[in-house]
Write an enzyme that holds these catalytic residues in place. Structure first.
Site, PDB file in Angstrom:
ATOM      1  N   PRO A   1      -3.565  -6.850  -9.095  1.00  0.00           N
ATOM      2  CA  PRO A   1      -4.210  -5.959 -10.056  1.00  0.00           C
ATOM      3  C   PRO A   1      -4.589  -4.629  -9.406  1.00  0.00           C
ATOM      4  O   PRO A   1      -5.066  -4.594  -8.275  1.00  0.00           O
ATOM      5  CB  PRO A   1      -5.459  -6.730 -10.496  1.00  0.00           C
ATOM      6  CG  PRO A   1      -5.643  -7.818  -9.515  1.00  0.00           C
ATOM      7  CD  PRO A   1      -4.370  -8.006  -8.776  1.00  0.00           C
ATOM      8  N   ILE A   2      -4.333  -3.564 -10.140  1.00  0.00           N
ATOM      9  CA  ILE A   2      -4.736  -2.226  -9.710  1.00  0.00           C
ATOM     10  C   ILE A   2      -5.632  -1.663 -10.798  1.00  0.00           C
ATOM     11  O   ILE A   2      -5.235  -1.551 -11.956  1.00  0.00           O
ATOM     12  CB  ILE A   2      -3.525  -1.308  -9.495  1.00  0.00           C
ATOM     13  CG1 ILE A   2      -2.595  -1.888  -8.436  1.00  0.00           C
ATOM     14  CG2 ILE A   2      -4.000   0.102  -9.113  1.00  0.00           C
ATOM     15  CD1 ILE A   2      -1.288  -1.141  -8.300  1.00  0.00           C
TER      16      ILE A   2
END
EC number: 5.3.2.-
Length: 62
Positions: free
Chosen positions: A2-3
């Site tokens: 996840p970013i």
């Protein structure tokens, strides 16, 4: 991996940012079952003269 990108008006302390990224990371680990090490967070501080609401710069608002 996840970013998360967080955009906010500048002015927060480094301590506030540390607490924020810790809480955001924990929320992602808990809710999407990812590894803590895989979470990437990008913080973008914006100056008040670069943001406007209703045609008025934030630096000109009271």
């Amino acid at each position: 991996m996840p970013i998360v990108q967080i955009e906010m008006i500048g002015g927060r302390t480094i301590e506030q940012k540390r607490a924020m990224v810790k809480e955001v990371t924990e929320a992602l680990v808990k809710t999407i079952n990812c590894k803590r090490e895989s979470v990437k967070i990008i913080i973008r501080d914006m100056e008040k003269h670069n943001i406007a609401d209703g045609g008025v710069l934030k630096c000109d608002q009271s």
